[in-house]
Motif scaffolding. Structure first.
Motif, mmCIF file in Angstrom:
data_model
loop_
_atom_site.group_PDB
_atom_site.id
_atom_site.type_symbol
_atom_site.label_atom_id
_atom_site.label_comp_id
_atom_site.label_asym_id
_atom_site.label_seq_id
_atom_site.Cartn_x
_atom_site.Cartn_y
_atom_site.Cartn_z
ATOM 1 N N THR A 7 -5.644 -0.093 1.821
ATOM 2 C CA THR A 7 -4.563 -0.723 1.061
ATOM 3 C C THR A 7 -3.310 -0.928 1.902
ATOM 4 O O THR A 7 -2.327 -1.479 1.426
ATOM 5 N N ALA A 8 -3.321 -0.464 3.145
ATOM 6 C CA ALA A 8 -2.128 -0.550 3.985
ATOM 7 C C ALA A 8 -2.075 -1.886 4.714
ATOM 8 O O ALA A 8 -3.067 -2.350 5.259
ATOM 9 N N GLY A 23 0.824 -1.207 0.000
ATOM 10 C CA GLY A 23 0.000 0.000 0.000
ATOM 11 C C GLY A 23 0.853 1.250 0.000
ATOM 12 O O GLY A 23 2.080 1.202 -0.051
ATOM 13 N N ASP A 24 0.192 2.390 0.060
ATOM 14 C CA ASP A 24 0.866 3.681 -0.039
ATOM 15 C C ASP A 24 1.157 4.314 1.310
ATOM 16 O O ASP A 24 1.730 5.388 1.364
ATOM 17 N N SER A 25 0.752 3.689 2.395
ATOM 18 C CA SER A 25 0.948 4.260 3.729
ATOM 19 C C SER A 25 2.105 3.578 4.429
ATOM 20 O O SER A 25 2.450 2.434 4.141
ATOM 21 N N ASP A 26 2.676 4.276 5.362
ATOM 22 C CA ASP A 26 3.749 3.754 6.188
ATOM 23 C C ASP A 26 3.191 3.578 7.597
ATOM 24 O O ASP A 26 2.404 4.400 8.053
ATOM 25 N N PRO A 27 3.582 2.513 8.321
ATOM 26 C CA PRO A 27 3.028 2.305 9.656
ATOM 27 C C PRO A 27 3.373 3.414 10.644
ATOM 28 O O PRO A 27 2.748 3.512 11.689
ATOM 29 N N TRP A 86 -3.229 7.516 10.384
ATOM 30 C CA TRP A 86 -4.310 6.926 9.590
ATOM 31 C C TRP A 86 -3.939 5.614 8.919
ATOM 32 O O TRP A 86 -4.663 5.120 8.072
ATOM 33 N N PHE A 87 -2.815 5.015 9.267
ATOM 34 C CA PHE A 87 -2.407 3.752 8.661
ATOM 35 C C PHE A 87 -3.516 2.705 8.763
ATOM 36 O O PHE A 87 -3.824 2.023 7.798
ATOM 37 N N ALA A 88 -4.132 2.585 9.928
ATOM 38 C CA ALA A 88 -5.172 1.571 10.125
ATOM 39 C C ALA A 88 -6.441 1.890 9.345
ATOM 40 O O ALA A 88 -7.246 1.002 9.087
ATOM 41 N N SER A 126 -1.320 -9.455 5.987
ATOM 42 C CA SER A 126 -1.824 -9.044 7.292
ATOM 43 C C SER A 126 -2.050 -7.538 7.280
ATOM 44 O O SER A 126 -1.471 -6.815 6.471
ATOM 45 N N TYR A 127 -2.910 -7.101 8.207
ATOM 46 C CA TYR A 127 -3.252 -5.681 8.267
ATOM 47 C C TYR A 127 -4.039 -5.403 9.539
ATOM 48 O O TYR A 127 -4.550 -6.317 10.184
#
Length: 148
Positions: free
Chosen positions: A43-44, A29-33, A37-39, A70-71
Protein backbone atom coordinates in the motif's frame (compact mmCIF):
# COMPACT_ATOMS: atom_id res chain seq x y z
CA UNK A 1 13.51 -6.95 0.17
CA UNK A 2 14.32 -9.98 2.22
CA UNK A 3 16.93 -8.22 4.36
CA UNK A 4 16.52 -4.95 6.24
CA UNK A 5 16.86 -1.98 3.91
CA UNK A 6 20.24 -0.35 3.76
CA UNK A 7 20.90 3.32 4.27
CA UNK A 8 21.17 3.52 0.47
CA UNK A 9 17.64 2.11 0.08
CA UNK A 10 16.24 4.51 2.66
CA UNK A 11 18.04 7.45 1.03
CA UNK A 12 16.67 6.37 -2.37
CA UNK A 13 13.12 6.25 -0.99
CA UNK A 14 13.48 9.66 0.68
CA UNK A 15 14.91 11.22 -2.51
CA UNK A 16 11.97 9.99 -4.59
CA UNK A 17 9.60 11.21 -1.86
CA UNK A 18 11.11 14.71 -1.95
CA UNK A 19 10.99 14.76 -5.76
CA UNK A 20 7.32 13.74 -5.94
CA UNK A 21 6.01 15.82 -3.04
CA UNK A 22 7.71 18.90 -4.56
CA UNK A 23 5.50 18.25 -7.60
CA UNK A 24 2.32 18.09 -5.48
CA UNK A 25 2.12 14.34 -4.97
CA UNK A 26 1.02 12.83 -1.63
CA UNK A 27 2.26 9.80 0.24
CA UNK A 28 -0.20 6.90 0.02
CA UNK A 29 -0.48 4.02 2.46
CA UNK A 30 0.52 3.58 6.08
CA UNK A 31 4.30 3.54 5.59
CA UNK A 32 6.74 6.39 5.39
CA UNK A 33 9.64 6.28 2.89
CA UNK A 34 12.04 6.77 5.80
CA UNK A 35 10.85 3.57 7.45
CA UNK A 36 12.23 0.11 6.95
CA UNK A 37 10.24 -2.20 4.64
CA UNK A 38 8.65 0.65 2.67
CA UNK A 39 9.27 -1.17 -0.62
CA UNK A 40 7.71 -4.35 0.78
CA UNK A 41 4.45 -2.58 1.74
CA UNK A 42 1.93 -3.10 -1.09
CA UNK A 43 0.00 0.00 0.00
CA UNK A 44 3.04 2.29 0.16
CA UNK A 45 3.68 4.72 -2.63
CA UNK A 46 2.56 8.10 -3.90
CA UNK A 47 -0.61 9.44 -5.51
CA UNK A 48 -1.15 12.53 -7.61
CA UNK A 49 -4.17 14.09 -5.84
CA UNK A 50 -5.02 16.45 -8.72
CA UNK A 51 -6.02 13.41 -10.81
CA UNK A 52 -9.59 13.79 -12.15
CA UNK A 53 -9.50 17.47 -11.24
CA UNK A 54 -8.99 16.54 -7.60
CA UNK A 55 -12.51 15.18 -7.21
CA UNK A 56 -13.15 12.29 -4.82
CA UNK A 57 -14.23 8.99 -6.38
CA UNK A 58 -15.65 6.10 -4.37
CA UNK A 59 -13.55 2.96 -4.65
CA UNK A 60 -15.25 -0.05 -6.23
CA UNK A 61 -13.01 -3.07 -6.76
CA UNK A 62 -11.92 -3.54 -10.41
CA UNK A 63 -14.23 -0.75 -11.57
CA UNK A 64 -12.79 2.49 -10.25
CA UNK A 65 -10.31 4.19 -12.57
CA UNK A 66 -6.90 4.55 -10.94
CA UNK A 67 -5.22 7.82 -10.09
CA UNK A 68 -1.76 8.68 -11.33
CA UNK A 69 0.50 6.83 -8.89
CA UNK A 70 3.99 5.53 -8.31
CA UNK A 71 5.71 3.06 -6.02
CA UNK A 72 8.69 0.78 -5.53
CA UNK A 73 8.09 -2.84 -6.39
CA UNK A 74 9.96 -5.87 -7.68
CA UNK A 75 10.45 -6.64 -11.36
CA UNK A 76 10.11 -10.01 -13.09
CA UNK A 77 13.71 -10.84 -12.20
CA UNK A 78 13.12 -10.06 -8.50
CA UNK A 79 15.14 -6.85 -8.52
CA UNK A 80 13.67 -3.70 -7.01
CA UNK A 81 12.29 -1.21 -9.55
CA UNK A 82 10.42 2.09 -9.47
CA UNK A 83 7.07 2.20 -11.25
CA UNK A 84 4.82 4.99 -12.49
CA UNK A 85 1.23 4.09 -13.37
CA UNK A 86 -0.73 6.56 -15.50
CA UNK A 87 -4.28 7.45 -14.50
CA UNK A 88 -6.92 5.40 -16.29
CA UNK A 89 -8.35 1.92 -16.55
CA UNK A 90 -6.19 -0.97 -15.37
CA UNK A 91 -5.02 -3.99 -17.34
CA UNK A 92 -5.94 -2.90 -20.86
CA UNK A 93 -9.67 -2.61 -20.17
CA UNK A 94 -11.27 -0.23 -22.61
CA UNK A 95 -9.32 1.73 -25.19
CA UNK A 96 -5.60 2.40 -25.49
CA UNK A 97 -6.13 6.12 -24.71
CA UNK A 98 -7.62 5.27 -21.31
CA UNK A 99 -5.21 2.46 -20.39
CA UNK A 100 -2.89 3.03 -17.43
CA UNK A 101 0.29 1.94 -19.23
CA UNK A 102 2.61 1.07 -16.34
CA UNK A 103 6.17 2.40 -16.78
CA UNK A 104 8.96 0.50 -15.00
CA UNK A 105 12.31 2.10 -14.19
CA UNK A 106 15.12 -0.24 -13.10
CA UNK A 107 17.45 1.12 -10.47
CA UNK A 108 20.80 2.46 -11.63
CA UNK A 109 24.03 0.51 -11.12
CA UNK A 110 24.55 2.67 -8.03
CA UNK A 111 21.18 1.59 -6.63
CA UNK A 112 19.36 4.89 -7.15
CA UNK A 113 16.34 5.99 -9.16
CA UNK A 114 17.33 8.05 -12.20
CA UNK A 115 14.79 10.88 -11.97
CA UNK A 116 15.99 12.38 -15.28
CA UNK A 117 13.61 10.43 -17.55
CA UNK A 118 10.82 10.44 -14.93
CA UNK A 119 10.46 14.24 -14.77
CA UNK A 120 9.50 14.70 -18.46
CA UNK A 121 7.20 11.67 -18.24
CA UNK A 122 5.39 13.29 -15.31
CA UNK A 123 5.30 16.58 -17.24
CA UNK A 124 3.08 14.69 -19.70
CA UNK A 125 1.13 12.44 -17.32
CA UNK A 126 0.20 15.03 -14.67
CA UNK A 127 -1.78 17.39 -16.95
CA UNK A 128 -3.46 14.39 -18.60
CA UNK A 129 -4.43 13.03 -15.18
CA UNK A 130 -5.87 16.39 -14.09
CA UNK A 131 -8.22 16.55 -17.05
CA UNK A 132 -9.31 12.92 -17.30
CA UNK A 133 -13.04 12.45 -16.80
CA UNK A 134 -13.72 9.46 -14.52
CA UNK A 135 -17.21 9.05 -16.01
CA UNK A 136 -15.71 8.66 -19.50
CA UNK A 137 -13.25 6.09 -18.14
CA UNK A 138 -16.03 4.06 -16.53
CA UNK A 139 -18.12 4.19 -19.72
CA UNK A 140 -15.08 3.07 -21.72
CA UNK A 141 -14.52 0.21 -19.27
CA UNK A 142 -18.12 -1.06 -19.32
CA UNK A 143 -19.39 -0.15 -22.78
CA UNK A 144 -16.31 -0.95 -24.82
CA UNK A 145 -13.38 0.90 -26.28
CA UNK A 146 -13.92 4.53 -27.15
CA UNK A 147 -14.13 5.54 -30.79
CA UNK A 148 -11.02 7.72 -31.05
Amino acid sequence: MTTPPTELALARQRRVHEFLTARGWHLDGDSDPGEAWFADDPTAGWLYPATFGGQHINEVADATPVRLQSYFTFGDDGDEVFTVVAAGNLRGSGCAEHDTGERIFPLTAGGTVDLGPIAPLLDTLEPRARYLDPRALIECLYFGPCKR
